[in-house]
Design a protein around this motif. Structure first.
Motif, PDB file in Angstrom:
ATOM      1  N   LEU A  16       0.826  -1.207   0.000  1.00 24.10           N
ATOM      2  CA  LEU A  16       0.000   0.000   0.000  1.00 24.10           C
ATOM      3  C   LEU A  16       0.859   1.256   0.000  1.00 24.10           C
ATOM      4  CD1 LEU A  16      -2.879   1.023   0.013  1.00 24.10           C
ATOM      5  CD2 LEU A  16      -2.839   0.938   2.503  1.00 24.10           C
ATOM      6  N   GLU A  17       1.919   1.230   0.769  1.00 24.02           N
ATOM      7  CA  GLU A  17       2.836   2.377   0.795  1.00 24.02           C
ATOM      8  C   GLU A  17       3.466   2.587  -0.587  1.00 24.02           C
ATOM      9  OE1 GLU A  17       5.603   1.500   3.883  1.00 24.02           O
ATOM     10  OE2 GLU A  17       4.117   1.814   5.476  1.00 24.02           O
ATOM     11  N   LEU A  19       2.191   1.716  -3.427  1.00 26.10           N
ATOM     12  CA  LEU A  19       1.130   2.234  -4.296  1.00 26.10           C
ATOM     13  C   LEU A  19       0.962   3.736  -4.102  1.00 26.10           C
ATOM     14  CD1 LEU A  19      -1.202   1.817  -6.282  1.00 26.10           C
ATOM     15  CD2 LEU A  19      -2.650   1.301  -4.313  1.00 26.10           C
ATOM     16  N   TRP A  20       0.926   4.167  -2.855  1.00 27.81           N
ATOM     17  CA  TRP A  20       0.770   5.604  -2.573  1.00 27.81           C
ATOM     18  C   TRP A  20       1.958   6.401  -3.106  1.00 27.81           C
ATOM     19  CZ3 TRP A  20      -3.598   7.672  -2.038  1.00 27.81           C
ATOM     20  CH2 TRP A  20      -4.638   7.035  -1.363  1.00 27.81           C
ATOM     21  N   GLU A  21       3.153   5.844  -2.971  1.00 22.24           N
ATOM     22  CA  GLU A  21       4.342   6.535  -3.488  1.00 22.24           C
ATOM     23  C   GLU A  21       4.261   6.658  -5.015  1.00 22.24           C
ATOM     24  OE1 GLU A  21       7.810   4.509  -2.126  1.00 22.24           O
ATOM     25  OE2 GLU A  21       7.354   4.908  -0.017  1.00 22.24           O
ATOM     26  N   THR A  22       3.830   5.591  -5.657  1.00 22.62           N
ATOM     27  CA  THR A  22       3.683   5.617  -7.114  1.00 22.62           C
ATOM     28  C   THR A  22       2.633   6.637  -7.528  1.00 22.62           C
ATOM     29  OG1 THR A  22       4.318   3.294  -7.262  1.00 22.62           O
ATOM     30  CG2 THR A  22       3.143   4.222  -9.149  1.00 22.62           C
ATOM     31  N   LEU A  23       1.511   6.645  -6.832  1.00 22.21           N
ATOM     32  CA  LEU A  23       0.468   7.628  -7.132  1.00 22.21           C
ATOM     33  C   LEU A  23       0.960   9.052  -6.903  1.00 22.21           C
ATOM     34  CD1 LEU A  23      -2.744   5.948  -5.695  1.00 22.21           C
ATOM     35  CD2 LEU A  23      -2.213   6.408  -8.092  1.00 22.21           C
ATOM     36  N   ALA A  24       1.705   9.241  -5.837  1.00 18.46           N
ATOM     37  CA  ALA A  24       2.225  10.580  -5.522  1.00 18.46           C
ATOM     38  C   ALA A  24       3.157  11.077  -6.622  1.00 18.46           C
ATOM     39  CB  ALA A  24       2.946  10.563  -4.183  1.00 18.46           C
ATOM     40  N   ARG A  25       3.903  10.156  -7.230  1.00 19.96           N
ATOM     41  CA  ARG A  25       4.802  10.558  -8.324  1.00 19.96           C
ATOM     42  C   ARG A  25       4.047  10.721  -9.634  1.00 19.96           C
ATOM     43  NH1 ARG A  25       7.960   6.433  -6.115  1.00 19.96           N
ATOM     44  NH2 ARG A  25       7.359   5.081  -7.844  1.00 19.96           N
ATOM     45  N   LEU A  27       0.569  11.229 -10.133  1.00 20.26           N
ATOM     46  CA  LEU A  27      -0.567  12.159 -10.152  1.00 20.26           C
ATOM     47  C   LEU A  27      -0.222  13.541 -10.701  1.00 20.26           C
ATOM     48  CD1 LEU A  27      -3.554  12.104  -9.575  1.00 20.26           C
ATOM     49  CD2 LEU A  27      -3.067  12.878  -7.265  1.00 20.26           C
TER      50      LEU A  27
END
Length: 76
Positions: A16-17, A19-25, A27
């Protein structure tokens, strides 16, 4: 002798972390791309509207048919 590989699955929290890091980069890149597409679509809409105006309306705005033709030919 054959050694056994012990494959550990990534714990859900780490996945999950990641995934969030990937989304943060990703988005901001997607947001920028969508903003550019939106701007291109708006320019196209305005150019089409400009092309649909009659000569009297263009004259009132101080724009010639030549100016309209030049604007419509722009790729962006």
């Amino acid at each position: 002798m054959i050694k056994h590989l012990h494959l550990r699955s990534t714990p859900p929290a780490t996945t999950l972390e990641a995934l969030w890091e990937t989304l943060a980069r990703t988005l901001p890149v997607l947001t920028t791309a969508l903003s550019r597409v939106k701007a291109l679509m708006e320019r196209r809409r305005v150019r089409n509207e400009l092309a649909s105006l009659d000569d009297r309306m263009l004259r009132d705005m101080g724009v010639s048919r030549y100016d309209v033709a030049q604007e419509i030919r722009k790729p962006f």
